[in-house]
Design a protein around this motif. Structure first.
Motif, short mmCIF file in Angstrom:
data_model
loop_
_atom_site.label_atom_id
_atom_site.label_comp_id
_atom_site.label_asym_id
_atom_site.label_seq_id
_atom_site.Cartn_x
_atom_site.Cartn_y
_atom_site.Cartn_z
N ALA A 117 0.83 -1.21 0.00
CA ALA A 117 0.00 0.00 0.00
C ALA A 117 0.86 1.25 0.00
CB ALA A 117 -0.94 -0.02 1.20
N VAL A 118 1.91 1.27 0.81
CA VAL A 118 2.79 2.45 0.87
C VAL A 118 3.50 2.64 -0.47
CG1 VAL A 118 4.82 3.43 1.99
CG2 VAL A 118 3.06 2.33 3.37
N GLY A 160 2.40 2.11 15.16
CA GLY A 160 3.11 3.28 14.66
C GLY A 160 4.58 3.04 14.37
N PRO A 161 5.35 2.48 15.33
CA PRO A 161 6.79 2.32 15.10
C PRO A 161 7.15 1.55 13.83
CG PRO A 161 6.33 2.08 17.42
CD PRO A 161 4.99 2.19 16.74
N PRO A 162 6.47 0.44 13.46
CA PRO A 162 6.84 -0.24 12.22
C PRO A 162 6.58 0.59 10.96
CG PRO A 162 5.57 -1.71 13.64
CD PRO A 162 5.46 -0.33 14.22
N LEU A 163 5.76 1.65 11.09
CA LEU A 163 5.43 2.47 9.92
C LEU A 163 6.30 3.71 9.81
CD1 LEU A 163 1.54 2.27 10.23
CD2 LEU A 163 2.95 1.17 8.48
N THR A 164 7.22 3.90 10.74
CA THR A 164 8.09 5.08 10.69
C THR A 164 9.18 4.90 9.64
OG1 THR A 164 9.52 4.21 12.44
CG2 THR A 164 7.68 5.61 13.12
N GLY A 165 9.63 6.02 9.12
CA GLY A 165 10.78 6.01 8.21
C GLY A 165 10.49 5.57 6.79
N LEU A 182 4.95 11.93 20.25
CA LEU A 182 6.38 11.66 20.07
C LEU A 182 6.65 11.07 18.69
CD1 LEU A 182 7.24 10.18 23.59
CD2 LEU A 182 7.98 12.39 22.66
N LEU A 183 5.77 10.18 18.23
CA LEU A 183 5.92 9.62 16.89
C LEU A 183 5.72 10.69 15.83
CD1 LEU A 183 3.89 6.30 17.29
CD2 LEU A 183 6.35 6.45 16.86
N ALA A 184 4.68 11.52 16.01
CA ALA A 184 4.32 12.49 14.98
C ALA A 184 5.37 13.58 14.81
CB ALA A 184 2.97 13.12 15.34
N ARG A 185 6.18 13.82 15.81
CA ARG A 185 7.23 14.84 15.68
C ARG A 185 8.15 14.56 14.50
NH1 ARG A 185 9.43 15.72 21.92
NH2 ARG A 185 7.65 16.98 22.68
N ASP A 186 8.40 13.27 14.24
CA ASP A 186 9.32 12.89 13.17
C ASP A 186 8.62 12.31 11.96
OD1 ASP A 186 11.57 13.60 14.77
OD2 ASP A 186 11.37 11.69 15.83
N GLU A 187 7.28 12.25 11.98
CA GLU A 187 6.54 11.64 10.88
C GLU A 187 5.46 12.60 10.39
OE1 GLU A 187 7.08 8.86 9.27
OE2 GLU A 187 8.79 8.30 10.54
#
Length: 277
Positions: free
Chosen positions: A161-162, A178-183, A203-208
């Motif tokens: 999908a990505v 969330g963590p597996p979808l980062t980066g 915290l996740l959204a700061r970098d995503e």
């Protein structure tokens, strides 16, 4: 990539709804309002990203498409991303085809597809069918289908999908998924972010920049305000889980949030329009 196994469904009909770049119909212009409550302009919503229609065994009644449309028309919500529950419950290919067919004549609704995470071998075929029909939103039912973030089937579906640039409408705990979808540059809307989980999401959204969440469960006295202050209004969208949850508490929460009007408009409409563009 080797061809996927499993049956291929007939091609989905191309979506014939107005172009996704068209703005949502204005709730204020169409007179949408609760018949029992005076609605303020701060409650008007351009897009609801969490809408279903059809049978659902855990609920005491089923809501068909006509009833759903009437329900939305009597509310401050002008447009929605919607799908038939058939795709989530027992037939992803048939449910996707039904959603595209049903919503072809519903200008206020945009179709959402899904993939059965328990049968990820057919995922590539399902996503190709959705792409050919012009469907850009993919809803994942990890809770109802028993999927975990480290399952091979889940990882395959998300990866495909990505790669296709689809927007994920994702249920479940964002701390786990969330963590597996980062980066990976994913656009994800988390549908089940609770106020108790807000700090971890922020915290996740700061970098995503592509991570967003709905306001449905942000019931803390300052949850929306805290999110806007920490990462900006672009990380929130409106989602109600209509028809399984009442719309009015959701729009009232947005109405009384102590945020600038421009941020409120972004949450209610503009952030989703960016995803539709």
């Amino acid at each position: 990539m080797p061809p996927c196994e499993g049956p291929r469904a007939a091609p989905l009909p191309a979506a014939t709804a107005p172009a996704p770049t068209a703005p949502a119909p204005s709730a204020s212009a169409s007179g949408g309002a609760y018949p029992w409550l005076e609605t303020a302009p701060e409650e008007y919503v351009g897009w609801d990203v969490d809408v279903l229609y059809g049978p659902w065994p855990r609920h005491d009644r089923d809501t068909g498409l006509a009833e759903l449309r009437a329900h939305l028309a009597a509310s401050p919500v002008a447009g929605a991303l919607a799908l038939s529950t058939r795709g989530a419950l027992y037939d992803d290919a048939g449910g996707n085809a039904e959603t595209v067919r049903d919503l072809a004549d519903c200008p206020e609704l945009r179709p959402v597809g899904t993939v059965d995470l328990r049968d990820a071998l057919t995922a590539e075929a399902r996503l190709d069918e959705l792409g050919a029909a012009g469907v850009r939103f993919l809803r994942l039912f990890t809770v109802d289908q028993g999927a975990e973030p480290d399952f091979p089937g889940y990882r395959r579906v998300v990866g495909l999908a990505v790669e296709r640039g689809m927007v994920l409408l994702h249920d479940g705990d964002p701390r786990r998924f969330g963590p597996p979808l980062t980066g990976c540059g994913a656009d994800v809307v988390f549908l089940d972010l609770h106020a108790y989980l807000l700090a971890d999401f922020l915290l996740l959204a700061r970098d995503e920049p592509g991570f967003r969440a709905t306001t449905r469960l942000l019931s803390g006295p300052d949850s929306i305000e805290r999110a806007v202050e920490s990462v900006g209004a672009r990380h929130l969208v409106f989602g109600s889980r209509t028809p399984f949850m009442d719309l009015s508490p959701q729009t009232l929460r947005l109405r009384y949030a102590r945020i600038p009007g421009d941020d409120r408009a972004a949450i209610a409409t503009r952030n989703v329009e960016e995803l539709l563009a």
